[in-house]
Design an enzyme around this catalytic site. Structure first.
Site, PDB file in Angstrom:
ATOM      1  N   HIS A 150     -12.832  -3.336   2.812  1.00  0.00           N
ATOM      2  CA  HIS A 150     -11.401  -3.631   2.975  1.00  0.00           C
ATOM      3  C   HIS A 150     -10.868  -3.182   4.341  1.00  0.00           C
ATOM      4  CE1 HIS A 150      -7.030  -3.183   1.249  1.00  0.00           C
ATOM      5  NE2 HIS A 150      -7.048  -3.694   2.443  1.00  0.00           N
TER       6      HIS A 150
ATOM      7  N   HIS B  10      -7.596  -3.297   9.447  1.00  0.00           N
ATOM      8  CA  HIS B  10      -8.843  -3.975   9.080  1.00  0.00           C
ATOM      9  C   HIS B  10      -9.743  -4.121  10.318  1.00  0.00           C
ATOM     10  CE1 HIS B  10      -6.324  -6.284   5.750  1.00  0.00           C
ATOM     11  NE2 HIS B  10      -6.441  -4.995   5.486  1.00  0.00           N
TER      12      HIS B  10
ATOM     13  N   HIS C 270      -3.044   1.926   8.019  1.00  0.00           N
ATOM     14  CA  HIS C 270      -4.106   1.171   7.347  1.00  0.00           C
ATOM     15  C   HIS C 270      -4.309  -0.104   8.148  1.00  0.00           C
ATOM     16  CE1 HIS C 270      -6.396  -1.271   4.694  1.00  0.00           C
ATOM     17  NE2 HIS C 270      -5.380  -2.100   4.452  1.00  0.00           N
TER      18      HIS C 270
ATOM     19  N   GLU D  62       0.826  -1.217   0.000  1.00  0.00           N
ATOM     20  CA  GLU D  62       0.000   0.000   0.000  1.00  0.00           C
ATOM     21  C   GLU D  62       0.860   1.266   0.000  1.00  0.00           C
ATOM     22  OE1 GLU D  62      -3.042  -0.269  -0.601  1.00  0.00           O
ATOM     23  OE2 GLU D  62      -3.873  -2.071   0.329  1.00  0.00           O
TER      24      GLU D  62
HETATM   25  P1  13P Z   1       1.068  -5.554   3.027  1.00  0.00           P
HETATM   26  O1  13P Z   1       1.469  -6.845   3.706  1.00  0.00           O
HETATM   27  O2  13P Z   1       1.697  -5.439   1.651  1.00  0.00           O
HETATM   28  O3  13P Z   1       1.357  -4.368   3.913  1.00  0.00           O
HETATM   29  O4  13P Z   1      -0.497  -5.595   2.750  1.00  0.00           O
HETATM   30  C1  13P Z   1      -1.425  -5.725   3.784  1.00  0.00           C
HETATM   31  C2  13P Z   1      -2.734  -5.100   3.453  1.00  0.00           C
HETATM   32  O5  13P Z   1      -3.542  -4.910   4.357  1.00  0.00           O
HETATM   33  C3  13P Z   1      -3.035  -4.697   2.063  1.00  0.00           C
HETATM   34  O6  13P Z   1      -4.163  -3.908   1.990  1.00  0.00           O
HETATM   35 ZN    ZN Z   2      -5.504  -4.059   3.760  1.00  0.00          ZN
END
Ligand code: 13P
Ligand code: ZN
Length: 260
Positions: free
Chosen positions: A205, A134, A132, A109
């Site tokens: 996401h 989840h 970022h 990302e």
């Molecule tokens: P990475 O392992 O490349 O950081 O990706 C994790 C992710 O949440 C992608 O959206």
């Molecule tokens: Zn992600």
């Protein structure tokens, strides 16, 4: 170890404990340019240059700590320099090289993270960290058209408990589904942040949050997800929560001198 990297490790541990960081899920970048000493800044590259995929004029010569792609938050929490690396943006503003400590390739990302850092610096913002992750309940909200409507989720979340508006005063922006890691997602994220959000949802996401440091970015996501949990708890008790009234939210906005 740099205080920003120590703090990133602490936050990575919280993300894992919350169940927001399955496998390699989520990523963090922190602009550490102002904290690095000149000897570290002068280190030769150990890998690269690699293309960013974007040209980012305000990042020339900047340094970032980045979670590595495919690396786990729970590993980063224990050993940040084996699950992440320090990168330097090259003079062409469109590529980077890894300078420390191991040649760990940064997160997939990176285009979104670096584009947002470029935007923040251009604006003179004091924000230096982007997250970022989840978060389960916030991601679940984005599976409904209703909650994807502009500021509908913001209004509901703010009304669950006064702290939500006090500590996430710009609310929650919504970005429609786009391919993870794409330039389109990076551009849409900047647009949402420019519309005056610190925290934006990537539909189906995850969340993308910015703040002065990574702990503060985490706090904003944490208060929003807590509000979502209160909403769900009420629904599970068999009723639609009342929520604070418009007058109560207005009173809070004035009392806490909040932006909107
Ligand atoms: P990475 O392992 O490349 O950081 O990706 C994790 C992710 O949440 C992608 O959206
Ligand atoms: Zn992600």
């Amino acid at each position: 170890m740099l205080k920003e990297i120590k703090q990133t490790a602490e936050v990575a541990g919280y993300l894992w404990e919350k169940g927001w960081a399955e496998r390699n899920g989520g990523n963090i970048t922190v602009n550490i340019t102002e904290s690095l000493d000149s000897a570290t800044k002068a280190l030769p590259a150990i890998a690269g240059p690699f293309p960013i995929g974007n040209t980012l004029p305000h990042l020339k010569g900047c340094f970032f700590y980045c979670k590595g792609t495919q690396k786990r938050m729970r590993d980063l929490a224990r050993d940040p320099m084996s699950a992440g690396s320090i990168i330097r943006i090259c003079a062409d503003c469109s590529s980077y090289e890894i300078i420390a400590e191991q040649p760990v390739m940064p997160t997939s990302e990176l285009p979104s993270h670096l584009s947002v850092h470029d935007y923040l610096l251009a604006k003179g913002s004091p924000y230096r960290a982007s997250l970022h992750t989840h978060p389960i309940e916030l991601v679940a909200l984005t599976h409904s058209r209703k909650w994807m409507e502009k500021d509908v989720a913001t209004r509901m979340l703010w009304s669950m408990i006064p702290e939500t508006k006090a500590f996430c005063p710009r609310g929650l922006g919504m970005v429609p589904y786009m391919l993870p890691g794409s330039i389109e997602l990076a551009d849409a994220t900047i647009k949402a942040i420019d519309d005056d959000y610190d925290v934006v949802m990537w539909e189906k996401h995850g969340v993308f949050a910015v703040d002065t440091d990574i702990m503060s970015a985490f706090d904003q996501v944490d208060v929003l997800n807590k509000a979502a949990l209160i909403y769900i708890a009420s629904r599970n008790m068999g009723f639609e929560p009342e929520g604070m009234t418009d007058a109560q939210l207005k009173e809070l906005t004035t009392a806490f001198n909040l932006p909107k």
